[in-house]
Design an enzyme around this catalytic site. Structure first.
Site, mmCIF file in Angstrom:
data_model
loop_
_atom_site.group_PDB
_atom_site.id
_atom_site.type_symbol
_atom_site.label_atom_id
_atom_site.label_comp_id
_atom_site.label_asym_id
_atom_site.label_seq_id
_atom_site.Cartn_x
_atom_site.Cartn_y
_atom_site.Cartn_z
ATOM 1 N N CYS A 139 -24.722 -1.998 30.891
ATOM 2 C CA CYS A 139 -23.275 -1.437 30.208
ATOM 3 C C CYS A 139 -21.996 -1.912 31.219
ATOM 4 O O CYS A 139 -20.972 -2.282 30.929
ATOM 5 C CB CYS A 139 -23.545 -0.104 29.797
ATOM 6 S SG CYS A 139 -23.996 0.959 30.930
ATOM 7 N N HIS A 252 -17.443 4.464 29.623
ATOM 8 C CA HIS A 252 -17.189 4.340 31.053
ATOM 9 C C HIS A 252 -15.911 3.936 31.227
ATOM 10 O O HIS A 252 -15.211 3.055 30.179
ATOM 11 C CB HIS A 252 -18.159 3.062 31.328
ATOM 12 C CG HIS A 252 -19.506 3.308 31.429
ATOM 13 N ND1 HIS A 252 -20.080 4.918 30.875
ATOM 14 C CD2 HIS A 252 -20.967 2.653 31.477
ATOM 15 C CE1 HIS A 252 -21.476 4.822 30.920
ATOM 16 N NE2 HIS A 252 -22.001 3.570 31.272
#
Length: 345
Positions: A139, A252
């Site tokens: 990710c 994130h």
């Protein structure tokens, strides 16, 4: 997702997890065509019913027989499951898009971000009767390279320094639940429950919980290093990373410092990023408005801001940028579904 007679048959492995559930959401959002859908999970989850697009499906136990007549298998059940059942699915003729780290660095397995290196999987075709593995990058790597690659194409990155601020979702649904629980407990003056992480997560941050290697980097940091080199097909690019777990639910954030071979000023960089697929620029200095995890949560696009010349470098050979992206969507499920969409072309 749309039921279509001549469309591929789809299997989702790990359907009861956070990314597995997001697979379903993204497939539906993007109206992905399918002729049949098989939901697979562990023996513990087998028998559960999931209602999806007005139809009730029963979750089946994942076995060696699960992939007969499956065209595309989306895996998100952890590396050990992928290593065991990925090759089984390929042997049965399925194209596996795997969200774990099991095959990412294997030679011959494409590691793909569709906006970045679609050519890596152009030799894989659906309906050929031949199975294949395609790896979804980590990710943090996906979110970083969505922003860095358009700039790399223009000015060639020599060195990249990344600091990540990673959400609970990266550790799964149970970690998200624990963060919520801990927040309540701390606010109520109780001792926080620390089952997923070995320390308090609410109102705290700490070095990423991945194992630390002999070189002092943790596994998450080295994924960014190695995966960037593979995706860019550039073994000489210098990459270093520090990965931090922060008490954010599902998106994130990353601070990225770039050093270029060729000059690139911040205005040109801003224009490049505004025109990059899958990227939105949020860069309002007057209002001090830049990307935040909340703004990109449940969104497909990766947001980029704080675009500025690196004053520690001479001329226009360095930039600093700040990037945010939804870890479950573009960082995992969306990227995998986009790979599956490319197989239909």
């Amino acid at each position: 997702m749309s039921l279509t007679e001549n469309a591929p048959s789809i299997a989702i492995v790990g359907v009861t997890g956070a990314v597995g559930q997001e697979f379903l959401s993204v497939l539906s959002d993007r109206n992905f065509p399918y002729r049949s859908l098989k939901l697979l999970a562990s023996k513990r989850s087998a028998g559960k019913e999931i209602t999806y697009e007005d139809k009730t499906y029963v979750v089946e136990e994942l076995t060696d027989q699960s992939f007969k007549d499956v065209d595309i298998a989306l895996f998100s059940a952890g590396g050990s499951i992928s290593k065991k059942f990925g090759p089984v699915a390929v042997e049965d003729g399925a194209i596996v898009v795997d969200n774990s780290s099991a095959f990412r660095m294997d030679e011959g397995v494409p590691l793909v971000v569709p906006e970045v290196n679609p050519e890596a999987m152009e030799h894989i075709k659906i309906g050929s009767g031949k199975g294949a593995l395609i790896a979804n990058p980590n990710c943090s790597t996906i979110i970083c390279l969505m922003a860095a690659t358009p700039l790399h194409r223009h000015a060639k990155v020599k060195r990249m320094v990344v600091s990540t601020y990673q959400a609970a979702s990266g550790a799964g649904a149970a970690a998200m639940e624990e963060l919520e629980l801990q927040t309540r407990e701390v606010l109520e003056g109780k001792e926080p429950t620390c089952k997923i992480f070995r320390q308090q997560y609410a109102f705290n941050l700490f070095s990423h919980n991945a194992p630390v290697l002999s070189n002092g980097y943790n596994e998450e940091e080295m994924k960014l290093v190695k995966e960037t080199r593979k995706i860019w097909n550039d073994k000489d690019v210098k990459v270093t990373a520090t990965c931090i777990r922060v008490p954010v639910m599902r998106a994130h954030a990353e601070s990225v410092n770039l050093q270029f071979e060729n000059p690139l000023d911040e205005d040109k960089a801003r224009d490049i990023l505004k025109n990059a697929p899958g990227v939105v620029v949020i860069d309002d200095r007057a209002d001090n408005h830049f990307p935040t995890p909340l703004e990109v949560s449940n969104k497909d696009a990766v947001a980029v801001g704080r675009i500025r010349r690196d004053v520690s470098q001479d001329g226009d050979y360095g930039l600093d940028i700040f990037v945010c992206g939804d870890q479950i969507r573009k960082g995992a499920a969306l990227n995998a579904v986009q790979i599956a969409e490319m197989l239909l072309k």
